[in-house]
Design a protein around this motif. Sequence first.
Motif, PDB file in Angstrom:
ATOM      1  N   UNK A 150       0.820  -1.207   0.000  1.00 56.32           N
ATOM      2  CA  UNK A 150       0.000   0.000   0.000  1.00 56.32           C
ATOM      3  C   UNK A 150       0.856   1.259   0.000  1.00 56.32           C
ATOM      4  N   UNK A 151       2.086   1.137   0.506  1.00 56.52           N
ATOM      5  CA  UNK A 151       3.058   2.233   0.510  1.00 56.52           C
ATOM      6  C   UNK A 151       4.369   1.749  -0.085  1.00 56.52           C
ATOM      7  N   UNK A 152       5.148   2.709  -0.588  1.00 59.18           N
ATOM      8  CA  UNK A 152       6.524   2.429  -1.000  1.00 59.18           C
ATOM      9  C   UNK A 152       7.408   3.521  -0.406  1.00 59.18           C
ATOM     10  N   UNK A 153       8.539   3.120   0.121  1.00 58.80           N
ATOM     11  CA  UNK A 153       9.497   4.063   0.682  1.00 58.80           C
ATOM     12  C   UNK A 153      10.474   4.461  -0.420  1.00 58.80           C
ATOM     13  N   UNK A 154      10.541   5.749  -0.723  1.00 58.34           N
ATOM     14  CA  UNK A 154      11.354   6.244  -1.828  1.00 58.34           C
ATOM     15  C   UNK A 154      12.289   7.324  -1.317  1.00 58.34           C
ATOM     16  N   UNK A 155      13.538   7.226  -1.746  1.00 54.77           N
ATOM     17  CA  UNK A 155      14.493   8.315  -1.492  1.00 54.77           C
ATOM     18  C   UNK A 155      14.602   9.127  -2.776  1.00 54.77           C
ATOM     19  N   UNK A 156      14.347  10.430  -2.686  1.00 52.21           N
ATOM     20  CA  UNK A 156      14.363  11.295  -3.864  1.00 52.21           C
ATOM     21  C   UNK A 156      15.464  12.336  -3.702  1.00 52.21           C
ATOM     22  N   UNK A 157      16.071  12.714  -4.820  1.00 54.01           N
ATOM     23  CA  UNK A 157      17.175  13.671  -4.805  1.00 54.01           C
ATOM     24  C   UNK A 157      16.942  14.721  -5.888  1.00 54.01           C
ATOM     25  N   UNK A 158      17.136  15.984  -5.510  1.00 49.65           N
ATOM     26  CA  UNK A 158      17.005  17.108  -6.423  1.00 49.65           C
ATOM     27  C   UNK A 158      18.317  17.880  -6.465  1.00 49.65           C
ATOM     28  N   UNK A 159      18.490  18.640  -7.527  1.00 51.38           N
ATOM     29  CA  UNK A 159      19.640  19.526  -7.619  1.00 51.38           C
ATOM     30  C   UNK A 159      19.570  20.573  -6.518  1.00 51.38           C
ATOM     31  N   UNK A 160      20.725  20.945  -5.991  1.00 54.73           N
ATOM     32  CA  UNK A 160      20.766  21.933  -4.913  1.00 54.73           C
ATOM     33  C   UNK A 160      20.210  23.270  -5.367  1.00 54.73           C
TER      34      UNK A 160
END
Length: 330
Positions: free
Chosen positions: A166-176
């Motif tokens: 029902x959930x997914x754990x995601x690590x997201x990264x953006x440009x500074x």
Amino acid sequence: MTSRFHFFVTAVASVIALGIVTVAYAQDAGDEEDEAPDRLVTLDAATVARLGIVTAAVQPSEYRGETSGFGLVMPFDTLAQTYSDLATAESAVQTSKAALDRARSLFAADVSVSRQTVEAAERQEVADSAQLSLVQRKGETQWGQGTPWRSAAQLSRILMRLSSGDLALVRVTFSSSGMGTTAPTLLRVQRVEASAEPKTWTAKTIWRAPADPTVPGISFFALVEDARALLPGERLIVSVPGEQAQQGVVIPSSAVLIAEGTAWYYTAETQPLIVPLAPQMNFIRVMLDLGQPTAEGYFMSGGDTALRVVVEGAGLLLARETGATEDDED
């Protein structure tokens, strides 16, 4: 003698004036050559019909810019270990506090409990509380501050939803440069290799992730809703919708043509009638910024909603404009 001299002076003055006019004309001609050429084609109605040129009105629209980044679906075994450590430490604190309360109560009632027993219970409660604080700090090091759980019970409910899909754990990264340090309120994610109509998931539970020296940028953890199709290790494209929408119009994809290494479109307007019953159309080539794509075409901020653009036959207009026309009789 006087009349001859007067004639001579007049002739010289005329030559000088002619030279000045000639120089001025040459300068004007040079200035005109330096200017960009008009990207204009004028056709009568019959030629427009014969060439099959079709125009359409642009549609009003709004555009909300997005900041894009990358995501990775995380396995939650490490989170399960965090839960185990947290549950053990919380249970030990509860047990030691209960033992301390009982020892103090019995000691106050003068029942066979010594001062040494109370002091030992106090030391155990302090040690267990210190261990709980250590586990909590370790959890912050791994998962950052602002996590959506404050206790083992809350984390247990999240783990149950993760294990069910029902959930997914995601690590997201953006440009500074593209993101601030504050966690966004909404994320949209989709697979890297998306189909024509990609499936999109949303995440509303987002918090700042600890810095990762191997991954430049700013990272967050997010819990993606309804994520049964997402598997651990899967890479994602992540976007954050902009806060303010711009108003403008959309130039249809069918109106876009590439020339001189950039994108253009032709506007269309009817020329005021000079000859009765012989209307003419002006087609002007305009440069287009492709930086704001939409599902229908390309957004243009502040465009005129009365604008008409060429959606069929733009290539023929370009050929006529550049002098590369083919025989109209073909």
